[in-house]
Write a protein that holds these residues in place. Sequence first.
Motif, PDB file in Angstrom:
ATOM      1  N   SER A 338       0.810  -1.129   0.051  1.00 24.32           N
ATOM      2  CA  SER A 338       0.028  -0.177  -0.102  1.00 24.32           C
ATOM      3  C   SER A 338       0.937   1.164  -0.075  1.00 24.32           C
ATOM      4  O   SER A 338       0.622   2.139  -0.899  1.00 24.32           O
ATOM      5  CB  SER A 338      -0.845  -0.080   1.208  1.00 24.32           C
ATOM      6  OG  SER A 338      -1.968   1.231   1.244  1.00 24.32           O
ATOM      7  N   TRP A 339       1.970   1.343   0.874  1.00 23.07           N
ATOM      8  CA  TRP A 339       2.705   2.607   0.993  1.00 23.07           C
ATOM      9  C   TRP A 339       3.533   2.594  -0.461  1.00 23.07           C
ATOM     10  O   TRP A 339       3.621   3.900  -0.915  1.00 23.07           O
ATOM     11  CB  TRP A 339       3.597   2.354   1.973  1.00 23.07           C
ATOM     12  CG  TRP A 339       3.073   2.468   3.338  1.00 23.07           C
ATOM     13  CD1 TRP A 339       1.897   2.572   3.801  1.00 23.07           C
ATOM     14  CD2 TRP A 339       3.809   2.185   4.566  1.00 23.07           C
ATOM     15  NE1 TRP A 339       1.738   2.770   5.007  1.00 23.07           N
ATOM     16  CE2 TRP A 339       2.921   2.379   5.520  1.00 23.07           C
ATOM     17  CE3 TRP A 339       5.151   2.043   4.994  1.00 23.07           C
ATOM     18  CZ2 TRP A 339       3.180   2.505   6.887  1.00 23.07           C
ATOM     19  CZ3 TRP A 339       5.540   2.083   6.319  1.00 23.07           C
ATOM     20  CH2 TRP A 339       4.651   2.315   7.475  1.00 23.07           C
ATOM     21  N   TYR A 342       1.518   4.767  -2.932  1.00 25.69           N
ATOM     22  CA  TYR A 342       1.384   6.025  -2.458  1.00 25.69           C
ATOM     23  C   TYR A 342       2.240   6.867  -3.259  1.00 25.69           C
ATOM     24  O   TYR A 342       2.443   7.985  -3.046  1.00 25.69           O
ATOM     25  CB  TYR A 342       1.440   6.162  -1.022  1.00 25.69           C
ATOM     26  CG  TYR A 342       0.032   5.897  -0.535  1.00 25.69           C
ATOM     27  CD1 TYR A 342      -1.117   6.371  -0.744  1.00 25.69           C
ATOM     28  CD2 TYR A 342      -0.022   5.197   0.838  1.00 25.69           C
ATOM     29  CE1 TYR A 342      -2.380   5.806  -0.133  1.00 25.69           C
ATOM     30  CE2 TYR A 342      -1.233   4.748   1.338  1.00 25.69           C
ATOM     31  CZ  TYR A 342      -2.267   5.310   0.897  1.00 25.69           C
ATOM     32  OH  TYR A 342      -3.434   4.810   1.635  1.00 25.69           O
ATOM     33  N   LEU A 345       0.413   9.702  -6.559  1.00 26.08           N
ATOM     34  CA  LEU A 345      -0.841  10.160  -6.023  1.00 26.08           C
ATOM     35  C   LEU A 345      -1.637  10.201  -7.251  1.00 26.08           C
ATOM     36  O   LEU A 345      -2.550  11.144  -7.381  1.00 26.08           O
ATOM     37  CB  LEU A 345      -0.695  11.288  -5.119  1.00 26.08           C
ATOM     38  CG  LEU A 345      -0.300  10.968  -3.700  1.00 26.08           C
ATOM     39  CD1 LEU A 345       0.078  12.126  -3.030  1.00 26.08           C
ATOM     40  CD2 LEU A 345      -0.846   9.833  -3.058  1.00 26.08           C
ATOM     41  N   SER A 349      -3.110   4.459  -8.832  1.00 26.11           N
ATOM     42  CA  SER A 349      -2.388   4.288  -7.879  1.00 26.11           C
ATOM     43  C   SER A 349      -2.979   4.190  -6.192  1.00 26.11           C
ATOM     44  O   SER A 349      -2.774   3.383  -5.625  1.00 26.11           O
ATOM     45  CB  SER A 349      -1.127   4.912  -7.727  1.00 26.11           C
ATOM     46  OG  SER A 349      -1.123   6.340  -7.453  1.00 26.11           O
ATOM     47  N   VAL A 350      -3.769   5.286  -5.971  1.00 23.69           N
ATOM     48  CA  VAL A 350      -4.390   5.366  -4.733  1.00 23.69           C
ATOM     49  C   VAL A 350      -5.341   4.141  -4.533  1.00 23.69           C
ATOM     50  O   VAL A 350      -5.664   3.609  -3.574  1.00 23.69           O
ATOM     51  CB  VAL A 350      -5.011   6.785  -4.500  1.00 23.69           C
ATOM     52  CG1 VAL A 350      -5.843   6.914  -3.344  1.00 23.69           C
ATOM     53  CG2 VAL A 350      -3.831   7.835  -4.465  1.00 23.69           C
ATOM     54  N   ALA A 353      -3.441   1.425  -3.571  1.00 23.05           N
ATOM     55  CA  ALA A 353      -3.089   1.472  -2.113  1.00 23.05           C
ATOM     56  C   ALA A 353      -4.216   1.187  -1.173  1.00 23.05           C
ATOM     57  O   ALA A 353      -4.031   0.590  -0.123  1.00 23.05           O
ATOM     58  CB  ALA A 353      -2.702   3.078  -1.778  1.00 23.05           C
ATOM     59  N   THR A 373      -3.384   3.237   7.745  1.00 25.01           N
ATOM     60  CA  THR A 373      -2.866   3.403   6.414  1.00 25.01           C
ATOM     61  C   THR A 373      -4.312   3.379   5.456  1.00 25.01           C
ATOM     62  O   THR A 373      -4.217   4.304   4.389  1.00 25.01           O
ATOM     63  CB  THR A 373      -2.257   2.253   5.912  1.00 25.01           C
ATOM     64  OG1 THR A 373      -1.076   2.184   6.699  1.00 25.01           O
ATOM     65  CG2 THR A 373      -1.688   2.167   4.484  1.00 25.01           C
ATOM     66  N   GLY A 377      -5.642   6.488   2.871  1.00 21.51           N
ATOM     67  CA  GLY A 377      -6.088   6.283   1.371  1.00 21.51           C
ATOM     68  C   GLY A 377      -7.450   6.722   1.032  1.00 21.51           C
ATOM     69  O   GLY A 377      -7.654   7.093   0.008  1.00 21.51           O
ATOM     70  N   ILE A 380      -7.647  10.132   0.756  1.00 23.51           N
ATOM     71  CA  ILE A 380      -7.067  10.836  -0.494  1.00 23.51           C
ATOM     72  C   ILE A 380      -8.123  10.574  -1.643  1.00 23.51           C
ATOM     73  O   ILE A 380      -8.202  11.458  -2.408  1.00 23.51           O
ATOM     74  CB  ILE A 380      -5.991  10.146  -0.613  1.00 23.51           C
ATOM     75  CG1 ILE A 380      -4.783  10.867   0.392  1.00 23.51           C
ATOM     76  CG2 ILE A 380      -5.113  10.628  -2.201  1.00 23.51           C
ATOM     77  CD1 ILE A 380      -3.416   9.954   0.344  1.00 23.51           C
ATOM     78  N   ASN A 419      -3.208  12.809   8.248  1.00 23.45           N
ATOM     79  CA  ASN A 419      -3.803  12.930   7.064  1.00 23.45           C
ATOM     80  C   ASN A 419      -4.913  13.118   6.730  1.00 23.45           C
ATOM     81  O   ASN A 419      -5.651  13.867   6.099  1.00 23.45           O
ATOM     82  CB  ASN A 419      -2.863  11.913   6.134  1.00 23.45           C
ATOM     83  CG  ASN A 419      -1.450  12.540   5.659  1.00 23.45           C
ATOM     84  OD1 ASN A 419      -1.098  13.511   4.705  1.00 23.45           O
ATOM     85  ND2 ASN A 419      -0.365  12.274   6.588  1.00 23.45           N
ATOM     86  N   GLN A 480       9.264   9.838   0.060  1.00 23.07           N
ATOM     87  CA  GLN A 480       8.307  10.956   0.493  1.00 23.07           C
ATOM     88  C   GLN A 480       8.802  12.343   0.239  1.00 23.07           C
ATOM     89  O   GLN A 480       7.853  13.014   0.533  1.00 23.07           O
ATOM     90  CB  GLN A 480       8.017  10.635   2.167  1.00 23.07           C
ATOM     91  CG  GLN A 480       7.509   9.395   2.406  1.00 23.07           C
ATOM     92  CD  GLN A 480       8.886   8.493   2.633  1.00 23.07           C
ATOM     93  OE1 GLN A 480       9.889   8.619   2.269  1.00 23.07           O
ATOM     94  NE2 GLN A 480       8.349   7.606   3.917  1.00 23.07           N
TER      95      GLN A 480
END
Length: 588
Positions: A338-339, A342, A345, A349-350, A353, A373, A377, A380, A419, A480
């Motif tokens: 999952s990470w 990310y 974005l 891809s999200v 994730a 996590t 997601g 986002i 987030n 990141q």
Amino acid sequence: MRGKIRPFRAGHVTLRLISAGSGVPDIFLSYSREDQARAKLFAEAFQTQGFDVWWDVGLRTGEAYDEVTETALRTAKAVVVLWSKKSVQSRWVRAEATLADRNKTLVPCMIEPCERPIMFELTQTAELGHWQGDAGDSAWRSFLSDVYRFVAKGGPVVVLAPASAAPAAVSAPVVQAAAQGGKPHGVRPSVAILPFTNRSTERADEVFAGGMGEDIASALSLGRGLKVISQGATAAYRKNTSDLRTIGQELGAKYMLEGNVRRVGASLRVTAQLVEADNGAILWTQKFDRPLAELAELQEELVSEVAANLGVQIQKVEMERALRKPGDITAWEAVMRSWAAYARLTPESVAVAVAEARRAVSLAPDYAIARATLSMGLSIQHQQTGYREKLLIDEAIQHAEAALKLNPNHATVLFLVVNAFGNAKRFAEALPLAERAVELNPSLIDARQALAICLNHFERYEEALVQLAEGDRLSPRAFQQVLSLGHRCWALYGLGRLDEALAVVTQYVRLDPSFRYALMTHPVFLWALGRMAEAQEAIRRVRTAEPREGLDYWVGLARGCYMSETMFQSYSRHFIAAWNATPLEAGA
């Protein structure tokens, strides 16, 4: 002879032996000297119950650990560790807890909210932060009964606190699974920090080299779920690190860090390299130089930089391996996948994730990092719909709140939840969580980015820039780091430093031309600087990215993001002006 207290002198350390009896104490009390007043409550309460208690009331400043004290630690029937914000940072307390865990005599409790070292996260821990000596307190009585069982039988206890007691940091199902030999989250990567070698002729550098390994291990244990093998276990290899494969097998380590220190002119150079244990492959190596004249002041900074770089490198390797694994995915590996998604974005891809995070939660519902996590997601995805899909943010907040209940003192959990809360406009709650994440793990770039998000929202732009700069310094090669560009350009815009803001967002668009916020921010800064033609060209790229969306979508995207209301008004005014000044192309 019970009930008597007599002092014991050992070098510069003053020990107090309460009711020494036969010389084998019932309880060894491990704590930070800053918590001495609280430790005294525990010592006296145990003594009232008839226990022989050994506890150290002197200062632990780095002198040789006394042989008599170590004997007491090794022979005690129960080692009660008092976890606090100070004790989790103490190499002495960590070492004592590690030895007690190995000897199956560890009985820990938390005397204030804190993030315990990673290697103890699956050890059920009593919550006694509220306890001030009340002998009738139910949580204290429950903890006391467990200490009795250790002293009487010497065996481990699976569940310490009853359901009525305050919840522990890790839920009972997870602890029970671990006690039964299960691996509810999958195998976390384990790393052994081998003793650093001194390649100079200065004796002072020998002391520095010896402390480096211990300090890096301590800092790294606050990272992203790594299992750091104790320094006591690696000390045996101080004089022989030639056969890394054998050492890795003996320690049960997946990765090993080896390093050395030497003088180069007026600087001290620390060289570190990460090695894969099963084949000896070098995965990463880097040199760190510090002026000798400033070394005393910069030593902590150096340790943080090495630990941050190492944590990032291990995470990269773990993500790559998880992506290559064809099946039988564990919850930990699903989180890694999952990470990895990310890193870009995009909506596609999200979506990946989120799917991997859902898999992690289904495999381990009580895994706080998996829940957090998934919460990020989903938030986002809510953001990417222009904040139109309320069900997405509602579910995101449900998982975020569940993660906080499962583990409220884990830096990774906290920055992920920040987030989600930010996308839900819950900044008043997010800010203290972000501050706590940085306090718990100053080396974590994600924690500093989360704090910068909140600081930008509250128009504390200079502070946000400081956090972003420190995160980038500690993790210069982290994937990141590209996200720092977005937070930095908004802080610069808020400060009126438009030329700098434009340079940063231009770099962001070049690195990730698909990221919506970078795309829509580019024309805003160009228009604000009076570069109308370039702003119109940037608007055309925005329309090409989402040909079915109109002005309302993009303004909604801006309104829903992390910026303050004042910034939104300025930002949207420039964007709308640039949009309206850009004619639609034929056929659009």
